[in-house]
Design an enzyme around this catalytic site. Sequence first.
Site, PDB file in Angstrom:
ATOM      1  N   ALA A 149      77.051  30.081  21.993  1.00 40.09           N
ATOM      2  CA  ALA A 149      77.952  30.267  23.138  1.00 40.09           C
ATOM      3  C   ALA A 149      79.230  30.921  22.639  1.00 40.09           C
ATOM      4  O   ALA A 149      79.559  30.847  21.449  1.00 40.09           O
ATOM      5  CB  ALA A 149      78.262  28.927  23.797  1.00 40.09           C
ATOM      6  N   GLY A 165      72.240  36.085  19.118  1.00 39.59           N
ATOM      7  CA  GLY A 165      73.570  36.126  18.516  1.00 39.59           C
ATOM      8  C   GLY A 165      73.535  35.783  17.039  1.00 39.59           C
ATOM      9  O   GLY A 165      72.475  35.518  16.465  1.00 39.59           O
ATOM     10  N   SER A 166      74.715  35.769  16.423  1.00 38.67           N
ATOM     11  CA  SER A 166      74.768  35.542  14.974  1.00 38.67           C
ATOM     12  C   SER A 166      74.422  34.094  14.620  1.00 38.67           C
ATOM     13  O   SER A 166      73.809  33.840  13.576  1.00 38.67           O
ATOM     14  CB  SER A 166      76.151  35.921  14.433  1.00 38.67           C
ATOM     15  OG  SER A 166      77.160  35.186  15.096  1.00 38.67           O
ATOM     16  N   THR A 167      74.788  33.136  15.474  1.00 34.52           N
ATOM     17  CA  THR A 167      74.428  31.736  15.206  1.00 34.52           C
ATOM     18  C   THR A 167      72.919  31.558  15.354  1.00 34.52           C
ATOM     19  O   THR A 167      72.262  30.899  14.537  1.00 34.52           O
ATOM     20  CB  THR A 167      75.197  30.788  16.161  1.00 34.52           C
ATOM     21  OG1 THR A 167      76.558  31.211  16.233  1.00 34.52           O
ATOM     22  CG2 THR A 167      75.127  29.350  15.680  1.00 34.52           C
ATOM     23  N   GLU A 183      68.977  35.153  28.671  1.00 33.99           N
ATOM     24  CA  GLU A 183      69.311  33.811  28.176  1.00 33.99           C
ATOM     25  C   GLU A 183      69.274  32.804  29.330  1.00 33.99           C
ATOM     26  O   GLU A 183      68.733  31.701  29.191  1.00 33.99           O
ATOM     27  CB  GLU A 183      70.705  33.830  27.533  1.00 33.99           C
ATOM     28  CG  GLU A 183      70.739  34.601  26.215  1.00 33.99           C
ATOM     29  CD  GLU A 183      72.127  34.785  25.636  1.00 33.99           C
ATOM     30  OE1 GLU A 183      72.219  35.093  24.454  1.00 33.99           O
ATOM     31  OE2 GLU A 183      73.122  34.634  26.373  1.00 33.99           O
ATOM     32  N   GLY A 239      78.526  37.330  25.147  1.00 35.86           N
ATOM     33  CA  GLY A 239      79.238  38.211  24.216  1.00 35.86           C
ATOM     34  C   GLY A 239      78.305  39.229  23.573  1.00 35.86           C
ATOM     35  O   GLY A 239      78.721  40.329  23.213  1.00 35.86           O
TER      36      GLY A 239
END
Length: 218
Positions: free
Chosen positions: A83, A29-31, A103, A96
């Site tokens: 998350a 994800g982006s984080t 994961e 998402g």
Amino acid sequence: MTQDEMKKNAAWAALEFIPRNTVVGVGTGSTVNHFIDALASIKHDITGAVSSSVQSTEKLKALGIAVLDLNSIDSFSVYVDGADEINAHKHMIKGGGAALTREKIVAAVAERFICIVDETKQVAVLGKFPLPVEVIPMAAAYVARELTKLGGRPVLRDGVTTDNGNVILDVHDLAISKPADLEQKINNIVGVVTNGIFAQRAADMVLVGTAQGTQVIR
Ligand code: 5RP
């Protein structure tokens, strides 16, 4: 401060909790993309990474971090992932980015799960974010009917095939008061590969990027 700056701060704060000379579990994800940038700054001090998606694997490799096969490792100490929602019990909704199955597998092998989020992800009750459910394609209509019986409104995620060749149903209108129970119930529907409730294996620590700085929740 922007949401992305808060994500970046939480991601870089995770470096402090990464033991040296070990394998690191990496989410998606982006984080997590910010976390991979941070991890590259200590790449000579870690053995390598196990990855939860093709996307993260490509970024890890591009930054010179060795990616190891999960089957070659008995255990490792820390898994770091984002998350979509997280509650006060460190239960999460994830998926998402459609990477929930890998994961959950990588998280299962890790001794500790460190969740990195910005403050917008904190919720009292999970479920405002539509719950992702990865499904074997031929079972999609059946699973959708079963999820409707559980009170949800499943919507097929358009044009998305997971890294495992499956489809995603995003389940709207759930107020998830008992996350571990619902996680188990959805897992029991034939054709479901994984659902995005991470309650049976919750996070152990949360790093929350806020406008005031990064908060550590142990
Ligand atoms: C991917 C995930 C991500 O952790 C989740 O969607 C959060 O993403 P982001 O860090 O881009 O907000 O579960 O499957």
